[in-house]
Design a protein around this motif. Sequence first.
Motif: not given
Ligand SMILES: Cc1ncc(COP(=O)(O)O)c(C=O)c1O
Length: 434
Positions: A92-94, A195-197, A224-226
């Motif tokens: 659903y998200s990061g 790796a969290d890109i 949703h970022k770059t």
């Molecule tokens: C490096 C990194 N990982 C994970 C996330 C988490 O993403 P989200 O805010 O969609 O949960 C972010 C959000 O800023 C982030 O910068």
Amino acid sequence: MHTLSKTDPEIAQALENELVREREGLEMIPSENVVSRAVLEALGSVGTNKYSEGFPGKRYYGGNACIDVIENLARERAKTLFGVTHANVQPYSGSPANMAACFALLEPGDKLMGLNLTYGGHLTHGWKVNFSGVYYQAVQYVTSPDGWIDYDALAKQVLEEKPKLLFVGATAYPRIFEWEKLQTIARSVDAYLVADIAHIAGLVVGGAHPSPVGFADVITTTTHKTLRGPRGAMILCNGEPSEPMKAPPEKSRKYLPTMIDRAVFPGLQGGPHNHQTAAIAVALKEAAAPEFKTYAHQIVKNAKALAEALTERGFNLVTGGTDNHLLLADLTNKSIGGADAERALDKAGITVNKNTVPNDPRKPYDPSGIRLGTPPLTTRGMKEEDMRVIAGWMDEAIKNWKNEEVLTHIRHQVKELTDRFPLYPGLSYLSANR
Ligand SMILES: Cc1ncc(COP(=O)(O)O)c(C=O)c1O
């Protein structure tokens, strides 16, 4: 069925106000971007109506033929764009994506290592109040005092701590990650390298930042970022084709696709957000176009121009500049805290966020720095010369942070600039035909 403005005029008005705020302001939060009309359209689509627990071809609900097409397109585009054999596009998200990586690779109580939040890391990389610091034994590493990752110190700490998982990635790191070195460090103790890109995915696919593919075991990213997609996330890896409905014979690098898929569903989530998946697919198609390479490089050129202009005006940038899309300014020499600077810039129509700097003597809620970036402005078409003008306004606003008149004057100049880079022309949440 009525339109939004008829059904709920309060929400329609609030969305209209947000649209105007985005149109007339300079959005400089580096984790944000501006999606295309096509992405917006896919996101506001009928995909939201459908339940589809499972994966394409193996669903727990009927009626998923069309959703399968959407999810397969998203997965195939992600695989081709990043050059991996497996993509899960359902997180659903990061944060849930990072949780899924941990759930797939670790047992409760296992040791993980990640960059400390106050040195630019993310909450989900082992921060003490986050799931990652509560359910796992989390050890944090920090940057050197001048903000650079110290690869030798990290190698030494990894050898001492022997984590099972090493997170690398950041929310506030203005430099390049050296993936090959990081792989060697992780492999020295047979740790999984994740790796969290999230921040740099768009730069990676645009060729403006080295790719972790081939070095990291698992790659997590927001979309949703770059990368300029909707809010959402993906997990990428290589290995034997996924068989999500079967337990893998063992937990090992060979079976990463199955381990990741099972962690996302049924491990952590139920039905995927199909409208979001559709919008991710559209964003991935846009990111595969040749223009996206130019865009990614322009983000970096703009960030470098901004860094140079701010440095000339006496701003102290962590690491002395930037190689990516973001800058971290330590305002200690400007006699203003990050929170006051954020407020003053907001009044001037420039949106940034307060941020800690390495070894910050102040508290995270009122830290010493601000974090700013160029992805949304670059999407709008702004170039290096605009960055130099913006740096001048930032300097003026920070010098005059208590002077409402000066801040209002800057806001008017900001509006004149943004009027030259129209955002969603014709869009309105108040018009009756929506
Ligand atoms: C490096 C990194 N990982 C994970 C996330 C988490 O993403 P989200 O805010 O969609 O949960 C972010 C959000 O800023 C982030 O910068």
